[in-house]
Scaffold this motif. Sequence first.
Motif, PDB file in Angstrom:
ATOM      1  N   LYS A   1      33.244  52.633  61.734  1.00 38.57           N
ATOM      2  CA  LYS A   1      33.303  52.517  60.266  1.00 38.57           C
ATOM      3  C   LYS A   1      33.791  51.152  59.809  1.00 38.57           C
ATOM      4  O   LYS A   1      33.588  50.766  58.655  1.00 38.57           O
ATOM      5  N   HIS A   2      34.421  50.391  60.679  1.00 40.75           N
ATOM      6  CA  HIS A   2      34.830  49.046  60.289  1.00 40.75           C
ATOM      7  C   HIS A   2      33.730  48.009  60.467  1.00 40.75           C
ATOM      8  O   HIS A   2      33.869  46.876  60.043  1.00 40.75           O
ATOM      9  N   PHE A   3      32.635  48.420  61.099  1.00 44.06           N
ATOM     10  CA  PHE A   3      31.553  47.466  61.347  1.00 44.06           C
ATOM     11  C   PHE A   3      30.471  47.563  60.276  1.00 44.06           C
ATOM     12  O   PHE A   3      29.877  48.619  60.087  1.00 44.06           O
ATOM     13  N   ASP A   4      30.263  46.474  59.574  1.00 46.04           N
ATOM     14  CA  ASP A   4      29.236  46.459  58.540  1.00 46.04           C
ATOM     15  C   ASP A   4      27.842  46.325  59.139  1.00 46.04           C
ATOM     16  O   ASP A   4      26.849  46.638  58.477  1.00 46.04           O
ATOM     17  N   GLY A   5      27.765  45.843  60.346  1.00 46.07           N
ATOM     18  CA  GLY A   5      26.455  45.720  60.964  1.00 46.07           C
ATOM     19  C   GLY A   5      26.435  44.639  62.029  1.00 46.07           C
ATOM     20  O   GLY A   5      27.469  44.055  62.369  1.00 46.07           O
ATOM     21  N   ILE A   6      25.243  44.416  62.539  1.00 49.03           N
ATOM     22  CA  ILE A   6      25.030  43.421  63.583  1.00 49.03           C
ATOM     23  C   ILE A   6      24.052  42.377  63.060  1.00 49.03           C
ATOM     24  O   ILE A   6      23.017  42.726  62.485  1.00 49.03           O
ATOM     25  N   GLY A   7      24.395  41.121  63.241  1.00 50.05           N
ATOM     26  CA  GLY A   7      23.472  40.043  62.899  1.00 50.05           C
ATOM     27  C   GLY A   7      23.074  39.313  64.172  1.00 50.05           C
ATOM     28  O   GLY A   7      23.920  39.012  65.008  1.00 50.05           O
ATOM     29  N   VAL A   8      21.789  39.056  64.308  1.00 47.08           N
ATOM     30  CA  VAL A   8      21.282  38.421  65.531  1.00 47.08           C
ATOM     31  C   VAL A   8      20.485  37.164  65.188  1.00 47.08           C
ATOM     32  O   VAL A   8      19.552  37.219  64.379  1.00 47.08           O
ATOM     33  N   GLY A   9      20.867  36.057  65.790  1.00 48.27           N
ATOM     34  CA  GLY A   9      20.055  34.845  65.715  1.00 48.27           C
ATOM     35  C   GLY A   9      19.313  34.681  67.027  1.00 48.27           C
ATOM     36  O   GLY A   9      19.919  34.760  68.092  1.00 48.27           O
ATOM     37  N   ALA A  10      18.007  34.490  66.950  1.00 48.25           N
ATOM     38  CA  ALA A  10      17.201  34.362  68.178  1.00 48.25           C
ATOM     39  C   ALA A  10      15.963  33.541  67.877  1.00 48.25           C
ATOM     40  O   ALA A  10      15.476  33.539  66.750  1.00 48.25           O
ATOM     41  N   PRO A  11      15.442  32.846  68.881  1.00 46.15           N
ATOM     42  CA  PRO A  11      14.206  32.099  68.638  1.00 46.15           C
ATOM     43  C   PRO A  11      13.060  33.042  68.259  1.00 46.15           C
ATOM     44  O   PRO A  11      12.974  34.149  68.788  1.00 46.15           O
ATOM     45  N   ASN A  12      12.210  32.607  67.319  1.00 45.57           N
ATOM     46  CA  ASN A  12      11.032  33.378  66.876  1.00 45.57           C
ATOM     47  C   ASN A  12      11.364  34.773  66.347  1.00 45.57           C
ATOM     48  O   ASN A  12      10.548  35.693  66.444  1.00 45.57           O
ATOM     49  N   ALA A  13      12.586  34.927  65.820  1.00 47.40           N
ATOM     50  CA  ALA A  13      12.947  36.228  65.260  1.00 47.40           C
ATOM     51  C   ALA A  13      12.418  36.337  63.838  1.00 47.40           C
ATOM     52  O   ALA A  13      12.440  35.375  63.083  1.00 47.40           O
TER      53      ALA A  13
END
Lengths: 322, 322
Positions: free
Chosen positions: B68-80
């Motif tokens: 519940k403390h995690f708002d989400g996951i952000g991912v940086g990746a080539p060609n995303a």
Amino acid sequence: MSLIDLSKQVALGVDIGGTNTKFGIVNHRGEVLDKGNLRTDAYDKVEDFIDALYEDAYPLMEKHGSEKHFDGIGVGAPNANYYKGTIELAPNLPWKGVIPFAELMTAKFNLPCTVTNDANAAALGEMLFGAARGMKDFIMITLGTGVGSGIIANGNLIYGHDGFAGELGHTIVKPGGRKHWSTGSEGSLEAYASATGITITAKKMRAEFPESMLNQYPEDEINSKTVYECAMKEDPIALEVFRYTGQKLGEALANFVMFSSPQAILLFGGVIKAGDFILKPAKLHMERNLLPIFRNKVKLVFSELNEADAAILGASALVWEK
Amino acid sequence: MSLIDLSKQVALGVDIGGTNTKFGIVNHRGEVLDKGNLRTDAYDKVEDFIDALYEDAYPLMEKHGSEKHFDGIGVGAPNANYYKGTIELAPNLPWKGVIPFAELMTAKFNLPCTVTNDANAAALGEMLFGAARGMKDFIMITLGTGVGSGIIANGNLIYGHDGFAGELGHTIVKPGGRKHWSTGSEGSLEAYASATGITITAKKMRAEFPESMLNQYPEDEINSKTVYECAMKEDPIALEVFRYTGQKLGEALANFVMFSSPQAILLFGGVIKAGDFILKPAKLHMERNLLPIFRNKVKLVFSELNEADAAILGASALVWEK
């Protein structure tokens, strides 16, 4: 206010060019109800120009309703700044320096006035009333005496931090290339893909090829129109003038696509009368300079707006875009 | 939901590179509370990679609060692709084809996941936590093994109609110029201004000038680091390698400025260690290729983010930018 019938609301659209100014009364459906024009270059003082515009436009405005029916005035002009309402250092207009144009218009007409450069206005016109209806990401390129542009991303015009974004005609397509007659820059898109650029290319090429049909015209008649006439008669040099123009345009377009990944690029202006002579090489050289992920995705299309009305429509769109 | 203390909310930021993947737990103030990394290239199947990431990251996530403390996951990746949540045809990653990466991550972590290309993530990181705080129009250029970019206009990332906007490293700065080792295009910015491009320039120039200090190194040790060493010792050829790189970069930057008129251009990545050797010629050639209305307005600055954390911060910024 609640008694106003929105379908009767109109705007005054004004398109200021170096020689002529066109204006018109436009409704929400993008219909030009009435229009007129005056010489821009006949007025050394901007105040005199605005007085003359008022003299001409006010009778038409009265015909289409009182002030309460007018949502505002939209003005497309070279070097116009959306944020500041100014026209700044426009080389092709008679008024020098920084002109507080929107302010002067509002003082005279008693209506809110928004200004932007003419190509931005054209892009808004296409989005509201033309070939770009429903698109959120596209680029408008106007190919006339000069090359202008308006960029729509995420459904909005890109103005940049200072209101001057979208000067794609001045991006360099060939470093160290042809010197621009006015800016002095070397190898800009405008130096090749404008009507002026085409004339330069044609004069150069006909000198290299004495057998070209282009040599049947006196020097001052060489322009994109006569090149077109010769291309229609399959003169290989005239065809090569357009092919080369299209190549330079296409190379530039590829760079623009990799910037904002638009759904379409809309072409507008006198130069597009050359049609496929320019469009085909432009498409070819755009595609070959794109990364694979961008290929065969971007529509390259001509404007759908009536050329006579497009500038007025675009300017009026400014009023409703706000 | 109403009992959640926002100041305790965190995000998982993941930066996927061809060789290594970095991840970290980031809070609203842009502090990296904990971090880790794993090899990207050790996993032929993307599912195995995500399992391994989960194994490594979950203990850290538990330490900083429950789900519940995690708002989400952000991912940086080539060609995303931001819109589709996919990683598509990335030449430097082991997973081929179109990978529904966000979907796979959500299935494993039970958290919403947003992906975008690594340079876009870096731009968001700068806007939320770095040198671009408060800016609504800027361009981020990452100069590493390759050249990436993220473009912010009107306060938003430009994604384009398909999510692939901002591939400025692949714009052509010299038509018919140096062939790119991977894309095959001729004369792209990346071919000159990336670390790889600098190495090519250095090898070419040292062969032309036998007296250069660069000839004291074996071929496989020529790279932006050894060029820097020689430049610091005032080797004129090493200095010229950087000057030429800066010129090509500056010419490209001028075109970018005339597109979106940013308040600043932020430079980031290994290549900027060359500092003024590259920055000064870049600034000079940017200014001289700009129309006068754009001159002396655009700040050309280095990123303020700690390089080790920037990619994680940028990826986490994706979670809060939505």
